[in-house]
Design an enzyme around this catalytic site. Structure first.
Site, PDB file in Angstrom:
ATOM      1  N   ASN A 243      -9.035  18.160  -1.294  1.00 10.87           N
ATOM      2  CA  ASN A 243      -8.869  16.715  -1.092  1.00 10.87           C
ATOM      3  C   ASN A 243      -9.751  16.129   0.004  1.00 10.87           C
ATOM      4  O   ASN A 243     -10.125  14.964  -0.064  1.00 10.87           O
ATOM      5  CB  ASN A 243      -7.392  16.451  -0.763  1.00 10.87           C
ATOM      6  CG  ASN A 243      -7.170  15.117  -0.096  1.00 10.87           C
ATOM      7  OD1 ASN A 243      -6.968  14.105  -0.756  1.00 10.87           O
ATOM      8  ND2 ASN A 243      -7.223  15.097   1.228  1.00 10.87           N
TER       9      ASN A 243
ATOM     10  N   SER B 242     -11.766   9.639  -7.175  1.00 11.01           N
ATOM     11  CA  SER B 242     -11.491   8.250  -6.810  1.00 11.01           C
ATOM     12  C   SER B 242     -11.656   7.371  -8.055  1.00 11.01           C
ATOM     13  O   SER B 242     -12.245   7.813  -9.050  1.00 11.01           O
ATOM     14  CB  SER B 242     -12.498   7.795  -5.744  1.00 11.01           C
ATOM     15  OG  SER B 242     -12.401   6.407  -5.497  1.00 11.01           O
TER      16      SER B 242
ATOM     17  N   TYR C  76     -21.133   7.917  -2.176  1.00 13.07           N
ATOM     18  CA  TYR C  76     -19.709   8.237  -2.352  1.00 13.07           C
ATOM     19  C   TYR C  76     -19.345   8.313  -3.832  1.00 13.07           C
ATOM     20  O   TYR C  76     -18.763   9.304  -4.290  1.00 13.07           O
ATOM     21  CB  TYR C  76     -18.867   7.169  -1.645  1.00 13.07           C
ATOM     22  CG  TYR C  76     -17.372   7.363  -1.777  1.00 13.07           C
ATOM     23  CD1 TYR C  76     -16.707   8.309  -0.990  1.00 13.07           C
ATOM     24  CD2 TYR C  76     -16.620   6.605  -2.674  1.00 13.07           C
ATOM     25  CE1 TYR C  76     -15.337   8.486  -1.103  1.00 13.07           C
ATOM     26  CE2 TYR C  76     -15.251   6.779  -2.794  1.00 13.07           C
ATOM     27  CZ  TYR C  76     -14.604   7.718  -1.997  1.00 13.07           C
ATOM     28  OH  TYR C  76     -13.245   7.902  -2.119  1.00 13.07           O
TER      29      TYR C  76
ATOM     30  N   LYS D  16     -17.939  11.396  -6.303  1.00  9.62           N
ATOM     31  CA  LYS D  16     -16.627  11.315  -6.963  1.00  9.62           C
ATOM     32  C   LYS D  16     -16.781  11.509  -8.471  1.00  9.62           C
ATOM     33  O   LYS D  16     -15.919  12.100  -9.115  1.00  9.62           O
ATOM     34  CB  LYS D  16     -15.956   9.988  -6.623  1.00  9.62           C
ATOM     35  CG  LYS D  16     -15.632   9.843  -5.126  1.00  9.62           C
ATOM     36  CD  LYS D  16     -14.514  10.763  -4.733  1.00  9.62           C
ATOM     37  CE  LYS D  16     -14.500  11.166  -3.295  1.00  9.62           C
ATOM     38  NZ  LYS D  16     -13.445  12.128  -2.954  1.00  9.62           N
TER      39      LYS D  16
ATOM     40  N   ILE E  27      -5.459   3.234  -1.365  1.00  3.74           N
ATOM     41  CA  ILE E  27      -4.278   3.864  -0.788  1.00  3.74           C
ATOM     42  C   ILE E  27      -4.351   3.620   0.721  1.00  3.74           C
ATOM     43  O   ILE E  27      -5.413   3.801   1.323  1.00  3.74           O
ATOM     44  CB  ILE E  27      -4.269   5.397  -1.071  1.00  3.74           C
ATOM     45  CG1 ILE E  27      -4.429   5.705  -2.572  1.00  3.74           C
ATOM     46  CG2 ILE E  27      -3.009   6.045  -0.493  1.00  3.74           C
ATOM     47  CD1 ILE E  27      -3.326   5.186  -3.480  1.00  3.74           C
TER      48      ILE E  27
HETATM   49  N1  LIG Z   1      -7.476   6.079   0.751  1.00  2.00           N
HETATM   50  C1  LIG Z   1      -8.002   5.650  -0.373  1.00  2.00           C
HETATM   51  O1  LIG Z   1      -7.942   4.444  -0.690  1.00  2.00           O
HETATM   52  C2  LIG Z   1      -8.684   6.620  -1.314  1.00  2.00           C
HETATM   53  C3  LIG Z   1      -9.019   6.175  -2.591  1.00  2.00           C
HETATM   54  C4  LIG Z   1      -9.656   7.046  -3.466  1.00  2.00           C
HETATM   55  C5  LIG Z   1      -9.945   8.324  -3.068  1.00  2.00           C
HETATM   56  N2  LIG Z   1      -9.629   8.737  -1.820  1.00  2.00           N
HETATM   57  C6  LIG Z   1      -9.967  10.123  -1.463  1.00  2.00           C
HETATM   58  O2  LIG Z   1      -8.836  10.745  -0.929  1.00  2.00           O
HETATM   59  C7  LIG Z   1      -9.237  11.827  -0.100  1.00  2.00           C
HETATM   60  C8  LIG Z   1      -8.427  11.785   1.180  1.00  2.00           C
HETATM   61  O3  LIG Z   1      -8.683  10.612   1.883  1.00  2.00           O
HETATM   62  P1  LIG Z   1      -7.573   9.778   2.693  1.00  2.00           P
HETATM   63  O4  LIG Z   1      -7.546   8.429   2.133  1.00  2.00           O
HETATM   64  O5  LIG Z   1      -6.325  10.557   2.792  1.00  2.00           O
HETATM   65  O6  LIG Z   1      -8.330   9.602   4.094  1.00  2.00           O
HETATM   66  P2  LIG Z   1      -8.224  10.322   5.499  1.00  2.00           P
HETATM   67  O7  LIG Z   1      -9.478   9.955   6.215  1.00  2.00           O
HETATM   68  O8  LIG Z   1      -6.918  10.014   6.106  1.00  2.00           O
HETATM   69  O9  LIG Z   1      -8.229  11.876   5.120  1.00  2.00           O
HETATM   70  C9  LIG Z   1      -9.378  12.639   4.967  1.00  2.00           C
HETATM   71  C10 LIG Z   1      -9.183  13.939   5.732  1.00  2.00           C
HETATM   72  O10 LIG Z   1     -10.268  14.817   5.464  1.00  2.00           O
HETATM   73  C11 LIG Z   1     -10.686  15.398   6.676  1.00  2.00           C
HETATM   74  N3  LIG Z   1     -12.099  15.765   6.567  1.00  2.00           N
HETATM   75  C12 LIG Z   1     -13.150  14.927   6.433  1.00  2.00           C
HETATM   76  N4  LIG Z   1     -14.289  15.633   6.399  1.00  2.00           N
HETATM   77  C13 LIG Z   1     -13.943  16.949   6.505  1.00  2.00           C
HETATM   78  C14 LIG Z   1     -14.679  18.147   6.557  1.00  2.00           C
HETATM   79  N5  LIG Z   1     -16.010  18.150   6.481  1.00  2.00           N
HETATM   80  N6  LIG Z   1     -14.004  19.309   6.681  1.00  2.00           N
HETATM   81  C15 LIG Z   1     -12.656  19.324   6.773  1.00  2.00           C
HETATM   82  N7  LIG Z   1     -11.910  18.201   6.742  1.00  2.00           N
HETATM   83  C16 LIG Z   1     -12.543  17.030   6.618  1.00  2.00           C
HETATM   84  C17 LIG Z   1     -10.449  14.329   7.715  1.00  2.00           C
HETATM   85  O11 LIG Z   1     -10.377  14.882   9.012  1.00  2.00           O
HETATM   86  C18 LIG Z   1      -9.152  13.725   7.248  1.00  2.00           C
HETATM   87  O12 LIG Z   1      -8.033  14.423   7.772  1.00  2.00           O
HETATM   88  C19 LIG Z   1     -10.745  11.695   0.074  1.00  2.00           C
HETATM   89  O13 LIG Z   1     -11.400  12.630  -0.771  1.00  2.00           O
HETATM   90  C20 LIG Z   1     -11.029  10.286  -0.409  1.00  2.00           C
HETATM   91  O14 LIG Z   1     -12.327  10.141  -0.931  1.00  2.00           O
HETATM   92  C21 LIG Z   1      -8.998   7.925  -0.935  1.00  2.00           C
END
Ligand SMILES: NC(=O)c1ccc[n+]([C@@H]2O[C@H](COP(=O)([O-])OP(=O)(O)OC[C@H]3O[C@@H](n4cnc5c(N)ncnc54)[C@H](O)[C@@H]3O)[C@@H](O)[C@H]2O)c1
Length: 260
Positions: free
Chosen positions: A89, A141, A156, A160, A189
């Site tokens: 994730n 995503s 990005y 995805k 989210i």
């Molecule tokens: N929040 C949204 O609206 C949304 C929508 C679509 C997809 N996503 C996807 O959901 C996933 C999680 O995102 P989130 O929204 O929970 O955001 P977030 O930033 O809270 O979580 C991402 C986590 O990944 C960790 N991370 C980032 N780069 C890293 C690396 N190189 N090695 C280890 N850990 C790493 C960060 O420290 C963080 O804890 C991502 O892949 C994001 O693309 C999020």
């Protein structure tokens, strides 16, 4: 409890979607390896689980670093001797900018974390998943799968989209080993991810679009929560989804049907 005796790796577990998922997995009986970059955040996630009758360990690693990921998987095997569920994730939004402003370094960073990081997470887990079968869930995503109007999010969205192809390729390759591989595609989210987005001069390149009724039809515009996404990941991790592999599931309140 549906994940009793299972061992789960959750990447990005210090925050957002993965933190909520790590907690739900633990509540359902899984032993959870909470992996991420930020030690303090991971220790908070692990403490919340362990103080609540769960079992978790923190693993500090960068998902884009092969040696660190190999060591992290080995640490799980040393601790619990098996691996059943992988939630790949962790990811970044990275730099969102016009194609002319986006530097090769910006591009490579996003590709390395989101795409190569997914590859490494799954690659080093597979030898252990093969032993008894398992479930892999990858976070893609709406961007890059149904939505292409976040102009500037080119790197990005490319990662995805590629994660979906990756998941389908390995879903077929690994089916004979009883390993299922699925993809979740969240819409907006409420997490910290926006604060970590480097937006550069997007007003100049984005088309102005307005949605009179709010852009998330199911909620009048309100974003989803990490806990809602965690329920989907839990379903895909559990035997309740035992015949589902190689598919994406959008979780966006209908957002991507309205905003392509
Ligand atoms: N929040 C949204 O609206 C949304 C929508 C679509 C997809 N996503 C996807 O959901 C996933 C999680 O995102 P989130 O929204 O929970 O955001 P977030 O930033 O809270 O979580 C991402 C986590 O990944 C960790 N991370 C980032 N780069 C890293 C690396 N190189 N090695 C280890 N850990 C790493 C960060 O420290 C963080 O804890 C991502 O892949 C994001 O693309 C999020």
């Amino acid at each position: 409890m549906q994940l009793t005796n299972k061992v789960a790796l959750v990447t990005g577990a210090g925050s957002g979607i993965a933190k909520a998922t790590a907690k739900l997995f633990a509540k359902e009986g899984a032993k959870v390896a909470a992996l991420g970059r930020t030690k303090d955040e991971l220790e908070t996630t692990v403490a919340e689980i362990n103080n609540n009758n769960g079992e978790a360990i923190p693993l500090v690693a960068d998902i884009s670093n092969p040696e660190q990921m190999q060591q992290a998987i080995q640490a799980i095997i040393d601790k619990w001797g098996r691996l059943d569920v992988v939630f790949a994730n962790a990811g970044i939004n990275g730099v969102w900018a016009s194609i002319e402003e986006l530097t090769p370094e910006d591009w490579n960073k996003t590709i390395n974390v989101n795409l190569t990081g997914t590859f490494l997470t799954v690659k080093y887990a597979v030898p252990y998943l093969k032993k008894q079968g398992g479930s892999v869930i990858i976070t893609s995503s709406v961007n890059g799968t149904r939505t292409f109007s976040n102009t500037g999010a080119t790197a990005y969205s490319s990662t995805k989209a590629a994660q979906v192809a990756f998941a389908k390729m390995v879903a077929l390759e690994l089916a004979k080993h009883r390993i299922r591989v699925n993809v979740i595609c969240p819409g907006a989210i409420a997490t910290n991810i926006d604060e970590n987005t480097d937006r550069q001069d997007l007003e100049e390149i984005q088309e102005p679009v307005e949605f009179p009724e709010g852009k998330i039809p199911l909620t009048d515009g309100k974003p989803g929560t990490s806990e809602q996404v965690a329920q989907l990941v839990f379903f895909l991790a559990s035997d309740a989804s035992s015949h589902i592999t190689g598919t994406e599931v959008w979780i966006d309140g209908g957002e991507s049907l309205l905003k392509a």
